[in-house]
Design a protein around this motif. Sequence first.
Motif, PDB file in Angstrom:
ATOM      1  N   THR A 130      -6.207   8.690   1.202  1.00  0.00           N
ATOM      2  CA  THR A 130      -6.031   7.727  -0.066  1.00  0.00           C
ATOM      3  C   THR A 130      -5.258   6.567   0.247  1.00  0.00           C
ATOM      4  N   THR A 131      -5.470   5.546  -0.184  1.00  0.00           N
ATOM      5  CA  THR A 131      -4.685   4.485   0.059  1.00  0.00           C
ATOM      6  C   THR A 131      -4.695   3.770  -1.384  1.00  0.00           C
ATOM      7  N   ILE A 132      -3.368   3.541  -2.257  1.00  0.00           N
ATOM      8  CA  ILE A 132      -3.223   2.906  -3.488  1.00  0.00           C
ATOM      9  C   ILE A 132      -2.699   1.612  -3.060  1.00  0.00           C
ATOM     10  N   GLY A 133      -3.316   0.300  -3.536  1.00  0.00           N
ATOM     11  CA  GLY A 133      -2.736  -0.950  -3.334  1.00  0.00           C
ATOM     12  C   GLY A 133      -2.555  -1.708  -4.726  1.00  0.00           C
ATOM     13  N   TYR A 134      -1.326  -2.734  -4.346  1.00  0.00           N
ATOM     14  CA  TYR A 134      -1.129  -3.474  -5.319  1.00  0.00           C
ATOM     15  C   TYR A 134      -1.639  -5.030  -5.020  1.00  0.00           C
ATOM     16  N   THR A 135      -2.241  -5.536  -5.928  1.00  0.00           N
ATOM     17  CA  THR A 135      -2.748  -6.993  -5.671  1.00  0.00           C
ATOM     18  C   THR A 135      -2.039  -7.849  -6.402  1.00  0.00           C
ATOM     19  N   GLY A 136      -1.545  -9.381  -5.738  1.00  0.00           N
ATOM     20  CA  GLY A 136      -0.939 -10.274  -6.430  1.00  0.00           C
ATOM     21  C   GLY A 136      -1.769 -11.331  -6.651  1.00  0.00           C
ATOM     22  N   GLN A 137      -1.545 -12.551  -5.835  1.00  0.00           N
ATOM     23  CA  GLN A 137      -2.113 -13.728  -5.965  1.00  0.00           C
ATOM     24  C   GLN A 137      -3.585 -13.812  -5.569  1.00  0.00           C
ATOM     25  N   GLU A 138      -3.900 -13.007  -4.513  1.00  0.00           N
ATOM     26  CA  GLU A 138      -5.194 -12.779  -3.902  1.00  0.00           C
ATOM     27  C   GLU A 138      -6.034 -11.663  -4.748  1.00  0.00           C
TER      28      GLU A 138
ATOM     29  N   ASP B 179       0.715  -1.270   0.125  1.00  0.00           N
ATOM     30  CA  ASP B 179       0.059   0.121  -0.070  1.00  0.00           C
ATOM     31  C   ASP B 179       0.954   1.269   0.005  1.00  0.00           C
ATOM     32  N   ILE B 180       0.461   2.202  -0.635  1.00  0.00           N
ATOM     33  CA  ILE B 180       1.062   3.583  -0.688  1.00  0.00           C
ATOM     34  C   ILE B 180      -0.210   4.431   0.088  1.00  0.00           C
TER      35      ILE B 180
ATOM     36  N   LYS C 218      -9.442  -9.107 -10.216  1.00  0.00           N
ATOM     37  CA  LYS C 218      -8.110  -8.539 -10.824  1.00  0.00           C
ATOM     38  C   LYS C 218      -6.982  -9.006 -10.149  1.00  0.00           C
ATOM     39  N   THR C 219      -5.959  -9.258 -10.801  1.00  0.00           N
ATOM     40  CA  THR C 219      -4.720  -9.887 -10.093  1.00  0.00           C
ATOM     41  C   THR C 219      -3.426  -9.123 -10.676  1.00  0.00           C
ATOM     42  N   ASN C 220      -2.434  -8.886  -9.951  1.00  0.00           N
ATOM     43  CA  ASN C 220      -1.202  -8.161 -10.697  1.00  0.00           C
ATOM     44  C   ASN C 220      -1.643  -6.687 -11.056  1.00  0.00           C
ATOM     45  N   THR C 221      -2.260  -5.813 -10.129  1.00  0.00           N
ATOM     46  CA  THR C 221      -2.626  -4.554 -10.730  1.00  0.00           C
ATOM     47  C   THR C 221      -2.703  -3.714  -9.379  1.00  0.00           C
ATOM     48  N   TRP C 222      -2.509  -2.332  -9.838  1.00  0.00           N
ATOM     49  CA  TRP C 222      -2.630  -1.314  -8.949  1.00  0.00           C
ATOM     50  C   TRP C 222      -4.166  -0.974  -8.744  1.00  0.00           C
TER      51      TRP C 222
END
Length: 387
Positions: free
Chosen positions: A139-147, A122-123, A152-156
């Motif tokens: 605000t919180t910007i996150g990046y998702t991986g496998q979950e 998270d940022i 949507k996966t592997n995206t901000w």
Amino acid sequence: MRHIKYLLAVFIFAAILQTETAEAYPDFIGYSYSSCITCHYNGLGGGALNDYGRALFAGEITSRAVFPKKMEDEEISMMSGFLGTKQLPWWVRPGLKYRGLWLKTSPGSKATIEKFYNMQNDINMNFFLDKKQTYALITTIGYTGQEAYYGKTNTWFMREYYLRWKQSNNLWIYVGQMDKAFGIRNVDHSAVNRKVITLGQFDQSQGAIAHFTYPDWDIALNAFFGNAAQEDNEKQKGYSIAGEYQVFEKFKIGGSFLMSESDLEKWKLAAFTTRMGLSKGSAIMAEIGLKERTPQIGVTDPELGTYALVQTLVNLERGYNLLSVIEHSKRTITESSDESMKWAIGALMFPLPRTELRVMGVNNKTYQASGGAEDQWSLQGQVHVSY
């Protein structure tokens, strides 16, 4: 009557555990900080820490073993800013958060599986229109991986974004996408009082919250209409109410209610919560609830189930703690159904500034209507770094 007796038994079980002599601090109420608004931009807890929360974490919670003995706690607290002791402009407060999980299932057996998950990336970017922070954009910007984040996966993605207005010391207004107001916001998003009842890591919802807070009590009213990333037929629209009352210093009881529905399913939730501080840095918390899920497609009866969570954290010395979590869940109490019981025990450590480590052993039991099942064991390790 049978349903009432079952819920009463769960309540008594949790209450017995709550009166143990073990010491713990799941919500830092043991340090006399009974209100989340003291340390978080969101008065209901969770999300980014404010300046005071950062200073408290560094100067009172974290081990000071890496610092010279002659250094005062105030000096350590002053180093807790995003850039250390360097002051940032009053109108902005950034933050970074990372949490990783090492998991090993069925240790010692041929079926063992070992994996590492990047759970949180998270940022935080928080902006203020005045020096008193009366008006804020969080605000919180996150990046998702496998979950996956709603498929949507592997995206901000934008995890949360909301405007906060401090109308007075007793009323805070939040408008935007954020966590729903319900129960205790413990950090484990896979717990029985989080993910399985639509309150998980990615279950923030657009809406508005009015949070009334006073020295002895607070209450939050929340109207919501779904996460922006969801398809329209998935969006849960409804309302919730959550509140706490301080019976005496470092002991609070509370209750929550939530009702929502989408085109796919309807939810009703009700919970009793309690938090108690014992010795300094030590506390215990419990949440016991009813969960009713009704599928909207086809002719299906509602599933009325129960859940309970009791968490204790024994403070061994500054920065090092013994963590124990007991969870219970039953899918439905109107008919015979599976029950799950989980016990996790281990260490929660803050050995360095901005760093958290967890080492846990976990036992899962499933009681099936047709018989029992073998226990499932796992080992977990977590690292959490925040700036």
